[in-house]
Design a protein around this motif. Sequence first.
Motif, PDB file in Angstrom:
ATOM      1  N   GLU A 241       0.798  -1.050   0.155  1.00  0.00           N
ATOM      2  CA  GLU A 241      -0.117   0.029  -0.069  1.00  0.00           C
ATOM      3  C   GLU A 241       0.856   1.304   0.060  1.00  0.00           C
ATOM      4  OE1 GLU A 241      -0.384  -2.581   1.777  1.00  0.00           O
ATOM      5  OE2 GLU A 241      -2.382  -3.409   1.713  1.00  0.00           O
ATOM      6  N   CYS A 242       2.096   1.387   0.828  1.00  0.00           N
ATOM      7  CA  CYS A 242       2.726   2.599   0.941  1.00  0.00           C
ATOM      8  C   CYS A 242       3.533   2.434  -0.406  1.00  0.00           C
ATOM      9  CB  CYS A 242       3.836   2.482   2.152  1.00  0.00           C
ATOM     10  SG  CYS A 242       2.814   2.677   3.577  1.00  0.00           S
ATOM     11  N   ARG A 243       4.005   1.244  -1.002  1.00  0.00           N
ATOM     12  CA  ARG A 243       4.454   1.664  -2.367  1.00  0.00           C
ATOM     13  C   ARG A 243       3.760   2.047  -3.602  1.00  0.00           C
ATOM     14  NH1 ARG A 243       9.443  -1.304  -3.534  1.00  0.00           N
ATOM     15  NH2 ARG A 243       9.392  -2.498  -1.356  1.00  0.00           N
ATOM     16  N   ALA A 244       2.602   1.703  -3.373  1.00  0.00           N
ATOM     17  CA  ALA A 244       1.799   2.267  -4.438  1.00  0.00           C
ATOM     18  C   ALA A 244       1.330   3.687  -4.134  1.00  0.00           C
ATOM     19  CB  ALA A 244       0.194   1.574  -4.216  1.00  0.00           C
ATOM     20  N   ALA A 245       1.296   4.296  -2.969  1.00  0.00           N
ATOM     21  CA  ALA A 245       1.257   5.617  -2.734  1.00  0.00           C
ATOM     22  C   ALA A 245       2.561   6.313  -3.263  1.00  0.00           C
ATOM     23  CB  ALA A 245       1.114   5.891  -1.055  1.00  0.00           C
ATOM     24  N   LEU A 246       3.579   5.670  -3.105  1.00  0.00           N
ATOM     25  CA  LEU A 246       4.834   6.350  -3.291  1.00  0.00           C
ATOM     26  C   LEU A 246       5.078   6.272  -5.058  1.00  0.00           C
ATOM     27  CD1 LEU A 246       7.528   7.596  -2.538  1.00  0.00           C
ATOM     28  CD2 LEU A 246       8.533   5.292  -2.217  1.00  0.00           C
ATOM     29  N   SER A 247       4.855   5.264  -5.647  1.00  0.00           N
ATOM     30  CA  SER A 247       5.170   4.985  -7.013  1.00  0.00           C
ATOM     31  C   SER A 247       3.946   4.828  -8.000  1.00  0.00           C
ATOM     32  CB  SER A 247       6.208   3.917  -7.377  1.00  0.00           C
ATOM     33  OG  SER A 247       7.320   4.532  -6.730  1.00  0.00           O
ATOM     34  N   GLY A 248       2.539   4.746  -7.523  1.00  0.00           N
ATOM     35  CA  GLY A 248       1.593   4.155  -7.953  1.00  0.00           C
ATOM     36  C   GLY A 248       0.900   5.011  -9.043  1.00  0.00           C
ATOM     37  N   ALA A 249       1.170   6.280  -8.945  1.00  0.00           N
ATOM     38  CA  ALA A 249       0.580   7.229  -9.859  1.00  0.00           C
ATOM     39  C   ALA A 249       1.505   7.916 -10.719  1.00  0.00           C
ATOM     40  CB  ALA A 249      -0.093   8.485  -9.068  1.00  0.00           C
ATOM     41  N   ALA A 250       1.180   8.212 -11.988  1.00  0.00           N
ATOM     42  CA  ALA A 250       2.196   8.810 -12.754  1.00  0.00           C
ATOM     43  C   ALA A 250       2.762  10.114 -12.252  1.00  0.00           C
ATOM     44  CB  ALA A 250       1.651   9.192 -14.216  1.00  0.00           C
ATOM     45  N   PRO A 251       4.234  10.156 -12.443  1.00  0.00           N
ATOM     46  CA  PRO A 251       4.695  11.584 -11.747  1.00  0.00           C
ATOM     47  C   PRO A 251       4.205  12.546 -12.651  1.00  0.00           C
ATOM     48  CG  PRO A 251       6.640   9.960 -12.282  1.00  0.00           C
ATOM     49  CD  PRO A 251       5.017   9.369 -12.868  1.00  0.00           C
ATOM     50  N   SER A 252       4.495  13.890 -11.941  1.00  0.00           N
ATOM     51  CA  SER A 252       3.610  15.266 -12.440  1.00  0.00           C
ATOM     52  C   SER A 252       4.412  16.272 -12.551  1.00  0.00           C
ATOM     53  CB  SER A 252       2.169  15.299 -11.829  1.00  0.00           C
ATOM     54  OG  SER A 252       1.664  16.676 -12.307  1.00  0.00           O
ATOM     55  N   ARG A 253       4.345  17.630 -13.183  1.00  0.00           N
ATOM     56  CA  ARG A 253       5.086  18.667 -13.247  1.00  0.00           C
ATOM     57  C   ARG A 253       4.463  19.202 -11.978  1.00  0.00           C
ATOM     58  NH1 ARG A 253       6.740  22.818 -16.768  1.00  0.00           N
ATOM     59  NH2 ARG A 253       7.987  24.332 -15.541  1.00  0.00           N
ATOM     60  N   VAL A 254       5.376  20.000 -11.138  1.00  0.00           N
ATOM     61  CA  VAL A 254       5.182  20.680  -9.835  1.00  0.00           C
ATOM     62  C   VAL A 254       5.649  22.223  -9.911  1.00  0.00           C
ATOM     63  CG1 VAL A 254       4.734  18.507  -8.510  1.00  0.00           C
ATOM     64  CG2 VAL A 254       7.009  19.483  -8.809  1.00  0.00           C
ATOM     65  N   ARG A 255       4.948  22.959  -9.384  1.00  0.00           N
ATOM     66  CA  ARG A 255       5.177  24.417  -9.357  1.00  0.00           C
ATOM     67  C   ARG A 255       4.965  24.928  -7.991  1.00  0.00           C
ATOM     68  NH1 ARG A 255       5.863  26.683 -14.370  1.00  0.00           N
ATOM     69  NH2 ARG A 255       4.799  25.433 -16.095  1.00  0.00           N
ATOM     70  N   PRO A 256       5.914  25.294  -7.177  1.00  0.00           N
ATOM     71  CA  PRO A 256       5.644  26.204  -5.933  1.00  0.00           C
ATOM     72  C   PRO A 256       5.208  27.355  -5.963  1.00  0.00           C
ATOM     73  CG  PRO A 256       8.058  26.141  -6.357  1.00  0.00           C
ATOM     74  CD  PRO A 256       7.209  25.444  -7.323  1.00  0.00           C
ATOM     75  N   VAL A 257       4.099  27.901  -5.324  1.00  0.00           N
ATOM     76  CA  VAL A 257       3.726  29.320  -5.175  1.00  0.00           C
ATOM     77  C   VAL A 257       4.204  30.072  -4.073  1.00  0.00           C
ATOM     78  CG1 VAL A 257       1.394  30.502  -5.165  1.00  0.00           C
ATOM     79  CG2 VAL A 257       1.475  28.378  -6.279  1.00  0.00           C
ATOM     80  N   PRO A 258       5.006  31.123  -4.284  1.00  0.00           N
ATOM     81  CA  PRO A 258       5.332  31.686  -5.742  1.00  0.00           C
ATOM     82  C   PRO A 258       6.335  30.851  -6.366  1.00  0.00           C
ATOM     83  CG  PRO A 258       6.373  32.840  -3.930  1.00  0.00           C
ATOM     84  CD  PRO A 258       5.268  32.186  -3.210  1.00  0.00           C
ATOM     85  N   GLU A 259       6.464  30.930  -7.501  1.00  0.00           N
ATOM     86  CA  GLU A 259       7.440  29.891  -8.424  1.00  0.00           C
ATOM     87  C   GLU A 259       8.771  31.043  -8.378  1.00  0.00           C
ATOM     88  OE1 GLU A 259       8.080  27.742 -12.469  1.00  0.00           O
ATOM     89  OE2 GLU A 259       6.220  28.433 -11.950  1.00  0.00           O
ATOM     90  N   PRO A 260      10.052  30.644  -7.797  1.00  0.00           N
ATOM     91  CA  PRO A 260      11.111  31.059  -7.843  1.00  0.00           C
ATOM     92  C   PRO A 260      11.347  31.567  -9.440  1.00  0.00           C
ATOM     93  CG  PRO A 260      11.408  29.303  -6.549  1.00  0.00           C
ATOM     94  CD  PRO A 260      10.081  29.341  -7.218  1.00  0.00           C
ATOM     95  N   ARG A 261      11.965  32.773  -9.745  1.00  0.00           N
ATOM     96  CA  ARG A 261      12.638  33.145 -10.847  1.00  0.00           C
ATOM     97  C   ARG A 261      13.891  32.204 -11.178  1.00  0.00           C
ATOM     98  NH1 ARG A 261      16.169  37.754 -12.925  1.00  0.00           N
ATOM     99  NH2 ARG A 261      15.528  37.798 -15.331  1.00  0.00           N
TER     100      ARG A 261
END
Length: 308
Positions: free
Chosen positions: A30-50
């Motif tokens: 179950e924990c392995r699925a939480a870690l690698s079960g979904a497709a990786p995604s683009r992430v952006r913090p707010v605010p996004e540093p220049r």
Amino acid sequence: MRGWWQDLTDLVLPAECGGCGRPRTVLCPECRAALSGAAPSRVRPVPEPRGMPAVHAAAPYEDEVRAALLAHKERGALALAAPLGTALAGAVRAALEHGRSTGPGGRPTRLDGRLRPVNGQHGPEGGGTTTDGAVLLVPVPSSRRAVRARGHDPARRIALAAAGELRRTGTPARVLGALRQRRAVADQSGLDSRQRLGNLAGALEVAAGAARMLADSGRVVVVDDLMTTGASLTEAARAVRVAMTDAWDAATREAAGVRMPEATAGARMAGRNRTQAVRGMPGMTAAGDLICAAVVAAPPDSFERNRN
């Protein structure tokens, strides 16, 4: 009485799952699925540093994933490096695919649009050969104090596991510990995003001898276990970008047979400041850049798939 097999089990398996605490497993299904079960995604913090490179993450930093990362980093659960490295490898693949699908002709560009010198030769992108064609994973370094306290460098350990997983699945990859701290920084905990950027600005540099390897590589992926505000990845990308620019400029002069006197420290710093200020360079925000980034986890609200 304990049998010999119980002592052996204690050596082979950890006492509990790094994510949920289930006994006798490194990471339960179950924990392995939480870690690698979904497709990786683009992430952006707010605010996004220049200047922050395009970042992909494998999983949201919450619940079991958060517990596993903390167990590896702070409690020395080193067996977790393998599943965390597998998750990071997935994020690296997503980052590389993002660059191929959005870059001009699927190929990275030179910093200023000029032809990139490869092994001292000029030619169109892809016309030369790099050192070994491998993707370089460049981990964000922990401070010496943190490494001493923890007994290991978590990001480097996970990066090594990720490189092994990438090679196993057909992607040439190796880890290059190119970055080092050039000055002390304050503890990041308790600092907001603006303070973290100021705290880390100019704190990293590329070790002597690593710049040419970075410049000759096909692709550089800055990696870390966790992205929060993006300050560490932004500073790491800046240091790598400056080193690659300097190496390319030196190769251009060498190929042209031009010998330049060694610049003064002030001139070198001015050049670095100019490089940092130019938009559209690798690691800034333009697609198809040579520098991208990947992490195991990021805050849930930073995932693009979670935004309206």
